[in-house]
Design an enzyme around this catalytic site. Structure first.
Site, short mmCIF file in Angstrom:
data_model
loop_
_atom_site.label_atom_id
_atom_site.label_comp_id
_atom_site.label_asym_id
_atom_site.label_seq_id
_atom_site.Cartn_x
_atom_site.Cartn_y
_atom_site.Cartn_z
N HIS A 60 0.81 -1.22 0.00
CA HIS A 60 0.00 0.00 0.00
C HIS A 60 0.84 1.27 0.00
CE1 HIS A 60 1.24 -0.07 4.15
NE2 HIS A 60 0.76 1.14 4.33
N CYS A 105 13.00 1.46 26.86
CA CYS A 105 13.90 0.90 27.85
C CYS A 105 14.79 2.04 28.34
CB CYS A 105 14.71 -0.24 27.25
SG CYS A 105 15.66 0.26 25.80
#
Length: 649
Positions: free
Chosen positions: A63, A201
């Site tokens: 797409h 993190c």
């Protein structure tokens, strides 16, 4: 400063009428976060290249395309809005990455009717993704319906421009003045519709994208404030550094609420085993993410506890002296009040009230409840008629994490039913009551039953075969630590030492600490990532002092292979400890606690040599195994699914 302008004619990619991108029902394109662009409402299925250039990207779901012109202009051709969920079914692609195309050349077909029947907008967008860096401006020249391949717009840009960093920051600052970098990142990963989830993190944002091929990696790498971009373990990772928390908060505000896409296979487990694995990974992920902010102080406190154990073992410091009492309080406070601290960090992870979770943690370590839990005559009580066994939750991790997970649903329910005028007063205390009772009356007794069963089974095996019990205890003890089940074995070891003056069990437990420390020591020796190196060294020293939480939650669980290797080697070390009948004479262990393996009645003897063989043998074997087979810096770029989703690098 610009000295001249370069013009580029943009051809219509489809037959249809032009529309301003601001009219699109997509905030990323509508707000220009993907760069200046133009949209078209297609009336035919044929798609052509709007410019001449090289195909740099073809989305897996067909797409979207990327095209780079010869003079460095980068364009995104996006077919439909949120059509990534259609899995490529309405599209047929006729070009490949690396192929050169000419303006007007057919590149794909799109089934416009099928897209609309699926409830998606078929709008085709052409966006200049490096428009800010190129100081490009787009002027739409077509005013009515145009055929594919006819002139649609003109792109102008200076032949000599100011620095790309300057050009990119100003428009983004306007879009998001609190954190311009966040706007850049959201735009470059394909916008909110392309983001399935995002976590962070210590240094990086970790995206799960619906289609990672849409992401503009080159643009991100060239952006000030971004160290690097890494794709691994089905994650698109944007390395930020120390400012990751602030950037993450800003990114979340831009993205809005995230929810799984049920059309995607990864949104639902395909088997019971996959579901259990996913669930366990999520639990460990929340645990490690909640532990990350406190790992540093845990490691330092563990080292201090080890030093105190060594000083008292060598009779340098008296355990009843004022100096020892104060230093012990400094070393032990973070462990004693760990449920309170984790209540706050877990609340941030689960997006619930941190004050409420801190109070729930305080309930778990309330002095009178802990005192009652430590006495057999008062540990069993009734709460609202329900029999309840009190547990000492100091230094526990699992119960408060479960409470934080439940808080998400309890808060939602209470806010739905409590009148707005009373919410600020009633919701917090009701939430504390519900969560506190669930943990104390439900989770606590359940953990007690499970841990008692494990303890009884282990001791039965030990009486039958010390080697077999060493194998089992060595293999599972650190897993028991994760879920708070290890408290069933600690009292047995304490009782052994109090009643008999020694404990074979504590010698086996000691080996498991060395194994976890050996794993992070190997990471310290091998990694080139300085932050991970520093963390691993501190965690290793802490484990050798008898405190494994920094090693477990900071490194080993995050990279699951390390934990598995350490557990296997500690099982072997435990078996050898049982075979040699290694004994322990004080509640201390690991490497710093070696005086606890010296029999004060006879001094250095075969028992101490057995300690050296088992503990240092475990250390060498674990370190070597992890160094050679268990860890490489590639793992830093593909964190364990837990953990989170929380990696360290």
């Amino acid at each position: 400063m610009a000295t001249d302008l370069a013009n580029l004619t943009l051809l219509a990619p489809v037959t249809g009428r032009p529309e301003p991108v601001s009219a699109l029902h997509d905030p990323v394109f509508a707000n220009g976060l993907m760069g200046p662009g133009v949209a078209m409402e297609p009336t035919a299925d044929q798609v052509v290249a709007p410019v001449s250039g090289e195909i740099t990207m073809v989305a897996a779901t067909k797409h979207a395309f990327g095209i780079r012109t010869a003079d460095g202009l980068e364009l995104l051709l996006h077919l439909g809005i949120d059509t990534v969920g259609l899995a490529g079914r309405p599209f047929t692609v006729t070009v490949n990455v690396g192929q050169h195309v000419t303006a007007g050349q057919p590149v794909a077909t799109m089934a416009v009717a099928a897209i609309q029947q699926a409830g998606k907008a078929a709008s085709v967008i052409v966006a200049i993704t490096n428009g800010q860096a190129q100081a490009a401006k787009l002027f739409v020249t077509a005013t009515t319906t145009v055929a594919a391949g006819e002139a649609l717009a003109v792109v102008t840009r200076p032949l000599v421009t100011t620095s790309s960093a300057d050009n990119i920051s100003a428009p983004l600052a306007a879009a998001n003045p609190d954190q311009p970098l966040a706007a850049t990142i959201v735009a470059a990963v394909g916008g909110a519709p392309n983001v399935q989830s995002v976590v962070h993190c210590m240094t990086r944002l970790r995206f799960k994208l619906k289609d990672s091929a849409v992401a503009q990696t080159a643009r991100l790498k060239a952006t000030d404030g971004i160290i690097d971009v890494v794709q691994a373990a089905n994650q698109y990772q944007v390395v930020i550094g120390a400012a990751v928390n602030d950037v993450y908060d800003a990114v979340v505000k831009l993205l809005g609420p995230r929810k799984p896409d049920p059309a995607r296979p990864e949104a639902r487990p395909q088997t019971v085993v996959a579901g259990l694995k996913r669930g366990l990974g999520n639990v460990i992920g929340v645990m490690t993410a909640s532990m990350v902010p406190v790992i540093g102080i845990l490691a330092g406190s563990g080292i201090l506890k080890g030093i105190l154990a060594a000083l008292t073992g060598f009779h340098v410091l008296d355990a009843v002296s004022g100096t020892y009492m104060v230093l012990n309080a400094l070393a032990d406070a973070v462990f004693y009040f760990l449920p309170i601290i984790l209540g706050i960090t877990a609340a941030k992870k689960m997006a619930v009230d941190p004050i409420v979770m801190a109070v729930v943690g305080a309930v778990l370590v309330y002095p009178s409840l802990i005192s009652a839990a430590q006495r057999a005559t008062t540990a069993d009580i009734t709460v609202f008629g329900l029999p309840t066994h009190l547990v000492n939750y100091s230094a526990s991790v699992f119960p408060i994490i479960v409470a934080a997970w439940l808080a998400k649903y309890v808060e939602r329910y209470l806010k739905k039913w409590v009148p707005v005028a009373l919410r600020s007063v009633l919701v917090p205390i009701l939430e504390v009551m519900v969560l506190g009772l669930v943990v104390l009356v439900g989770i606590g007794p359940l953990i007690t039953v499970i841990s008692r069963g494990i303890a009884n089974g282990i001791m039965a095996v030990y009486n039958l075969s010390p080697a077999l019990s060493g194998l089992i205890i060595g293999g599972v003890y650190q897993t028991m630590v994760i879920f708070g089940l290890h408290w069933s074995l600690v009292p047995i070891a304490i009782n052994d030492i109090a009643m008999n003056g020694h404990s074979y069990l504590n010698a086996i437990l000691s080996v498991t600490m060395v194994a976890q420390g050996g794993a992070v020591l190997a990471v310290f020796l091998k990694t080139r990532h300085q932050k991970l190196k520093n963390l691993s060294l501190a965690a290793a020293i802490s484990a050798f002092c008898g405190v494994t939480e920094p090693a477990l939650y900071g490194v080993n669980l995050k990279y699951k292979r390390l934990f598995v290797i350490a557990s296997v080697v500690s099982a072997l070390g435990g078996m050898l400890t049982g075979l040699l009948r290694v004994d322990n004479f004080a509640m201390s262990g690991a490497l710093v606690g070696f005086p606890a393996f010296i029999n004060q009645k006879v001094g250095i003897d075969a028992n101490f040599y057995g300690y050296l063989i088992t503990h240092y043998g475990t250390l060498v074997l674990t370190t070597a195994a992890v160094y050679l087979f268990g860890f490489s810096d590639r793992l830093v770029e593909q964190p364990a699914e837990s953990a989170t989703e929380s990696g360290n690098g």
